[in-house]
Design a protein around this motif. Structure first.
Motif, PDB file in Angstrom:
ATOM      1  N   VAL B   4     -18.847  15.930  46.288  1.00 35.73           N
ATOM      2  CA  VAL B   4     -18.529  16.943  45.292  1.00 35.73           C
ATOM      3  C   VAL B   4     -19.117  16.443  43.981  1.00 35.73           C
ATOM      4  O   VAL B   4     -18.767  15.356  43.520  1.00 35.73           O
ATOM      5  N   LYS B   5     -20.027  17.202  43.420  1.00 29.59           N
ATOM      6  CA  LYS B   5     -20.719  16.778  42.204  1.00 29.59           C
ATOM      7  C   LYS B   5     -20.141  17.507  41.006  1.00 29.59           C
ATOM      8  O   LYS B   5     -20.073  18.740  40.993  1.00 29.59           O
ATOM      9  N   GLN B   6     -19.773  16.743  39.987  1.00 33.27           N
ATOM     10  CA  GLN B   6     -19.075  17.286  38.828  1.00 33.27           C
ATOM     11  C   GLN B   6     -19.864  17.011  37.560  1.00 33.27           C
ATOM     12  O   GLN B   6     -20.435  15.934  37.387  1.00 33.27           O
ATOM     13  N   ASN B  22     -17.939  22.004  35.481  1.00 40.94           N
ATOM     14  CA  ASN B  22     -18.566  22.580  36.655  1.00 40.94           C
ATOM     15  C   ASN B  22     -18.570  21.623  37.838  1.00 40.94           C
ATOM     16  O   ASN B  22     -18.666  20.409  37.655  1.00 40.94           O
ATOM     17  N   CYS B  23     -18.491  22.195  39.019  1.00 44.29           N
ATOM     18  CA  CYS B  23     -18.553  21.397  40.244  1.00 44.29           C
ATOM     19  C   CYS B  23     -19.362  22.111  41.308  1.00 44.29           C
ATOM     20  O   CYS B  23     -19.406  23.336  41.341  1.00 44.29           O
ATOM     21  N   ALA B  24     -19.981  21.315  42.169  1.00 46.20           N
ATOM     22  CA  ALA B  24     -20.736  21.851  43.287  1.00 46.20           C
ATOM     23  C   ALA B  24     -20.375  21.067  44.540  1.00 46.20           C
ATOM     24  O   ALA B  24     -20.144  19.854  44.470  1.00 46.20           O
ATOM     25  N   LEU B  75     -13.997  25.152  36.070  1.00 40.16           N
ATOM     26  CA  LEU B  75     -12.707  25.233  35.386  1.00 40.16           C
ATOM     27  C   LEU B  75     -12.972  25.615  33.945  1.00 40.16           C
ATOM     28  O   LEU B  75     -13.801  24.980  33.276  1.00 40.16           O
ATOM     29  N   HIS B  76     -12.290  26.649  33.480  1.00 38.98           N
ATOM     30  CA  HIS B  76     -12.349  27.054  32.078  1.00 38.98           C
ATOM     31  C   HIS B  76     -10.972  26.832  31.468  1.00 38.98           C
ATOM     32  O   HIS B  76      -9.968  27.300  32.023  1.00 38.98           O
ATOM     33  N   ILE B  77     -10.955  26.120  30.345  1.00 37.48           N
ATOM     34  CA  ILE B  77      -9.716  25.925  29.605  1.00 37.48           C
ATOM     35  C   ILE B  77      -9.859  26.706  28.303  1.00 37.48           C
ATOM     36  O   ILE B  77     -10.680  26.353  27.439  1.00 37.48           O
ATOM     37  N   MET B  78      -9.118  27.768  28.197  1.00 38.14           N
ATOM     38  CA  MET B  78      -9.169  28.605  26.997  1.00 38.14           C
ATOM     39  C   MET B  78      -8.276  28.021  25.911  1.00 38.14           C
ATOM     40  O   MET B  78      -7.281  27.344  26.220  1.00 38.14           O
ATOM     41  N   ASP B  79      -8.632  28.306  24.641  1.00 35.70           N
ATOM     42  CA  ASP B  79      -7.804  27.838  23.515  1.00 35.70           C
ATOM     43  C   ASP B  79      -7.432  26.360  23.703  1.00 35.70           C
ATOM     44  O   ASP B  79      -6.258  25.974  23.689  1.00 35.70           O
ATOM     45  N   THR B 106     -14.411  14.386  34.618  1.00 34.94           N
ATOM     46  CA  THR B 106     -14.910  14.754  33.285  1.00 34.94           C
ATOM     47  C   THR B 106     -13.866  14.350  32.273  1.00 34.94           C
ATOM     48  O   THR B 106     -12.714  14.783  32.359  1.00 34.94           O
ATOM     49  N   ARG B 107     -14.292  13.528  31.316  1.00 35.89           N
ATOM     50  CA  ARG B 107     -13.374  13.124  30.252  1.00 35.89           C
ATOM     51  C   ARG B 107     -13.482  14.152  29.134  1.00 35.89           C
ATOM     52  O   ARG B 107     -14.536  14.311  28.511  1.00 35.89           O
TER      53      ARG B 107
END
Lengths: 114, 112
Positions: B4-6, B22-24, B75-79, B106-107
């Motif tokens: 799994v590539k991130q 993003n991940c693939a 993954l989307h983190i809004m606000d 992902t940091r």
């Protein structure tokens, strides 16, 4: 606290010594997993139990590593003749047999081999 | 086939902005795609998960977008808030929960 409990939290050992870690999963969870996490990396699968049966072991789990889950409750992970490359965070997780598949992780045991 | 590539490895976002990770994956047998959040000194905690029969799942400020044909999900983190500063891991596995494969992480740092 009904989460996954791991002991000890930290372990420093000299190269060549044996170490044992303990994991107490969530009591209703039949499945138990051990993962290893090195700095800056994601968790890597080591082994998996369903109840007391060890169903899969990763190639990462050399013959110096052994895991047990007697009576399908708590689990132990033993590393014999530790090497510096064994230094890592050892994570235990559990999940129910049925369900959405997500794990509940413990806080891990950080092993440092000096 | 088990990878799994991130990306990205690290991300800095202003408070109130959108964080996107993003991940693939390669193995089409995977049918469960969770995201985990990890704070220093703690184990990863399940944040949100999706199955490939839906293209999007939203829980509060967190949304997973899934593209089955491209074998990618994000993954989307809004606000985004400073309290969201953590390491995020995508993963792929099976609904039975056995042997989940994790990305490298992902940091995320959210600037106040």
């Amino acid at each position: 606290d009904t989460g996954v409990s791991q002991n000890p939290r930290h372990k420093i050992t000299k190269r060549g010594q044996n170490v044992t870690f303990r994991c107490d999963p969530i009591s209703e969870h039949n499945r138990l997993y051990w993962y290893r996490q090195t700095l800056g990396q994601g968790p890597e699968f080591l082994t998996y139990f369903q109840n007391e049966a060890q169903l899969e072991k990763s190639r990462l789990l050399s013959d110096r590593f052994s895991a047990e889950r007697p009576k399908g409750s708590f689990s132990t992970l033993e590393i014999q003749r530790t090497e510096q490359g064994d230094s890592a965070m050892y994570l235990c997780a559990s999940s129910p047999t049925q369900g959405v598949g997500g794990y509940t992780f413990g806080s891990g045991t950080r092993l440092t081999v000096v | 086939q088990q990878q799994v590539k991130q990306s990205p490895q690290s991300l800095i976002v202003q408070k109130g902005g959108i964080s996107i990770i993003n991940c693939a994956y390669e193995n089409t047998a995977f049918d469960y795609f969770p995201w985990y959040q990890q704070f220093p000194g703690k184990g990863p905690a399940l944040l949100i998960a999706i199955r490939p029969d839906v293209s999007e799942k939203k829980e509060g400020r967190f949304t997973i977008s899934f593209n089955k044909s491209a074998k990618q999900f994000s993954l989307h983190i809004m606000d985004s808030q400073p309290g969201d500063s953590a390491t995020y891991f995508c993963a792929a596995g099976h609904t039975g929960g056995f042997k989940t494969i994790f990305g490298a992480g992902t940091r995320l740092f959210v600037k106040a």
